[in-house]
Structures are given as structure tokens and as C-alpha cells.
Write an enzyme that holds these catalytic residues in place. Structure first.
Site, PDB file in Angstrom:
ATOM      1  CD  GLU A  25      17.141 -26.572   2.726  1.00 36.28           C
ATOM      2  OE1 GLU A  25      17.129 -26.881   1.535  1.00 36.28           O
ATOM      3  OE2 GLU A  25      17.527 -25.450   3.127  1.00 36.28           O
ATOM      4  CG  PHE A  56      17.227 -18.980  -4.107  1.00 37.82           C
ATOM      5  CD1 PHE A  56      16.314 -19.004  -3.073  1.00 37.82           C
ATOM      6  CD2 PHE A  56      18.327 -19.821  -4.027  1.00 37.82           C
ATOM      7  CE1 PHE A  56      16.485 -19.848  -1.979  1.00 37.82           C
ATOM      8  CE2 PHE A  56      18.510 -20.672  -2.944  1.00 37.82           C
ATOM      9  CZ  PHE A  56      17.586 -20.683  -1.918  1.00 37.82           C
ATOM     10  CG  ASP A  83      20.582 -16.881   4.075  1.00 38.26           C
ATOM     11  OD1 ASP A  83      20.125 -17.910   4.615  1.00 38.26           O
ATOM     12  OD2 ASP A  83      20.857 -16.814   2.865  1.00 38.26           O
ATOM     13  CB  THR A 105      14.287 -23.180   0.084  1.00 36.54           C
ATOM     14  OG1 THR A 105      15.486 -22.473  -0.237  1.00 36.54           O
ATOM     15  CG2 THR A 105      14.566 -24.682   0.111  1.00 36.54           C
ATOM     16  CE  LYS A 155      15.806 -22.256   3.402  1.00 34.48           C
ATOM     17  NZ  LYS A 155      17.127 -21.717   3.754  1.00 34.48           N
TER      18      LYS A 155
END
Length: 315
Positions: free
Chosen positions: A89, A171, A16, A149, A125
Site C-alpha cells: 500500500e 470491503f 490478508d 482499496t 494498493k
């Protein structure tokens, strides 16, 4: 065998980070980025030439195009190091605009393809709003794979499964943060650690539901605060982990036990549910943690998107 290698026996490990110079050390399969991680990376001296080159090459173009070209530049660098996929993203300011999200996702893929990267190596994303999930469903039908996400609620995961998205990123750490803050002085860390961690329990519920009902969407736990949260999810399809925690695991020889198993999930007594738009919005609204963390996450990514643009204007 170190802890990181032990985890890799059960789970695909993803890095990440937007800092591709860190990737070689950990040999992840995939990598994920987001606006905050890219912003952090581009402020490092190592990346100044890459930023300057991208801005100079496309100076005079619309800022959103320059940003997308920079994101793709980072993505291509990452893909030159890892064997798998990179997640890139869409601008968080489009989180409530289905058509604009689809258009931006298509453009990102076109930019990757222009660099010789096959679309199968890229995940677009998108925030797990109702509009984002609908956009992802449209992108998937066009053969563009997505990573949903800012996912905090079970209803978001169910809707993503219905939309047949490629992958979701629930998350863990941000769920943990909310419950810890909400409990205040009543929080007992030992009672909410590892398998009892509220973020871990959320991901385990989603994983078990998907496996029970044969939902092909991949589950990738994200946003970890400590190694205990990671090892408690051993067996999850994928886990995306920050370089700091990857380094901690690489330096440890503590054994790892597989906790999530598809066979056990298939045998579990789980009720099937589905959501239309009204049902989704009500379920999300009724989950105070998910409502707050989704809004907070989108706001933070919007702020970082603006900061990134300002940095590029000054380059």
C-alpha cells in the site's frame, strides 16, 4: 474436503496478513497487506531483527523511504512463500494527491525490481478516492498494476473499471458494520446474514456489473467478519481472508455452493453507467455509508502510518 479447499474450487483465495510466518499453513495464491497489518506484524518479537536490520541499513535516509523499504522487505518475504502476487500500500496520507501517489507507486515497484521481483507479482494498493483512481489509471498505463482499496460504493467500482485498474477490494465487513450500527436495536442478524448481508450484496452487484459489461478488473472481496460472508461470495474472482477465518474454514467440512457466476451475470438485466469527476463526487456524497467508511478508513491508515514511523524511529 474442508471448507477452505472447497472454496478454492470457485475462487482464488488470498491471505490478508503482514505476518508472513502464518502463510505456509493456508497455501494462498496471493497475499495482501495494509499499514495496520504491517504495524501489527512488526510489533511481534519474531520480526524485530528484520525491522532493526532495515532501519540500520537505511538510517539517515528520509523516513518515507525507510518505510517503503520495510514494506518491500515484508513483500519479498511473502513472495518467497506464495506463488502469486503481493499487494503493497501507498502511504494513506497521499490519498488525495494523484502525482504523489504515482511517484510512490513507481518507487515501490523500483524497490521490488531491485530485489529481483518482477512487477507482475506486485499490486500497488491505493485508496479509491477520485485522486487515487486517477493515479491508478496512470500507473496502469506505465505497466504497474494496482489494487484499489477502501472501496464501499458502486460508483467507486464503476470509476475503477473505467480506469482499467487491475483489481479492486470492496470491503464487505465494514459495510456490514455500518448498517448494523446504523440500525441499532432494529437490526435482526438473521435477516442480514449471508446472501442478505449488505456487504455481500454490494460485492455481488459489482461482480455482476463487471461480468455483464466485460470489464476485466478483478473483484476481490475483503474485510470479512465471519465465514458466512465469505461462502456467500463463492465464485467471486478472489477473496482476501484473515488467518483466523482461514483457520476456521480449514477446520470445517461444511459444503460450499458457488453463488457468483459470470454466465448468470452476462444474462442479467443491468444498466450501464459511467462517471466523470463531478458525477463520481456527487454519487459518493449521496452514499452516507461509503462517505463515512472511506473517510474513517483513510484516517485509521494515516494514524497507523504515523505509529509505524514512530516505531522505526525507536528501533
Amino acid at each position: 474436503m474442508n471448507q477452505l479447499d472447497a472454496l478454492k474450487q470457485f475462487t482464488t483465495v488470498v491471505a490478508d496478513t503482514g505476518d508472513f510466518k502464518q502463510l505456509d499453513a493456508f497455501k494462498p495464491q496471493d497475499a495482501t497487506t495494509n499499514p495496520s497489518l504491517i504495524l501489527k506484524a512488526v510489533q511481534k518479537a519474531d520480526y524485530a531483527p528484520l525491522v532493526k536490520d532495515t532501519v540500520n541499513q537505511y538510517r539517515g535516509r528520509a523516513m518515507d523511504e525507510i518505510v517503503d523499504r520495510l514494506l518491500v522487505r515484508f513483500g519479498c518475504e511473502i513472495l518467497s512463500i506464495i506463488p502469486g502476487r503481493v499487494s503493497t500500500e501507498v502511504d494513506a496520507r497521499l490519498s488525495f494527491d494523484t502525482a504523489a501517489t504515482v511517484a510512490r507507486g513507481e518507487r515501490l515497484i523500483e524497490l521490488y525490481q531491485a530485489q529481483g521481483i518482477h512487477s507482475d507479482r506486485v499490486l500497488i494498493k491505493v485508496a479509491s478516492t477520485w485522486e487515487g483512481i486517477q493515479a491508478a489509471e496512470q500507473l496502469e498505463r506505465k505497466g504497474i498494476h494496482t489494487n484499489l482499496t477502501l472501496l464501499f460504493a458502486f460508483c467507486q467500482a464503476v470509476a475503477c473499471g473505467q480506469a482499467k485498474v487491475q483489481l479492486i477490494s470492496p470491503f464487505v465487513g465494514r459495510i456490514y458494520d455500518w448498517y448494523k450500527k446504523n440500525a441499532g436495536a432494529a437490526w435482526v442478524e438473521a435477516d442480514n446474514a449471508e446472501l442478505n448481508d449488505p456487504g455481500v450484496k454490494s460485492v455481488a452487484q459489482i461482480y455482476n456489473y463487471y461480468k455483464k459489461f466485460g470489464i476485466a478488473t478483478e473483484v476481490m472481496g475483503a474485510s470479512f467478519r465471519n465465514v458466512g460472508q465469505i461462502t456467500a461470495l463463492a465464485g467471486c474472482d478472489l477473496l482476501t481472508i484473515s488467518p483466523d477465518l482461514l483457520a476456521q474454514m480449514a477446520a470445517s467440512n461444511t459444503p460450499v455452493t458457488q453463488h457468483l457466476k459470470a454466465d448468470a451475470a452476462k444474462a442479467a438485466d443491468i444498466e450501464h453507467v459511467s462517471y466523470d469527476e463531478a458525477g463520481f463526487r456527487l454519487a459518493l456524497n449521496n452514499d452516507a455509508m461509503a462517505t463515512e467508511k472511506l473517510a474513517e478508513g483513510i484516517r485509521a491508515f494515516c494514524v497507523d502510518a504515523v505509529k509505524l514511523e514512530q516505531l522505526l524511529l525507536a528501533a
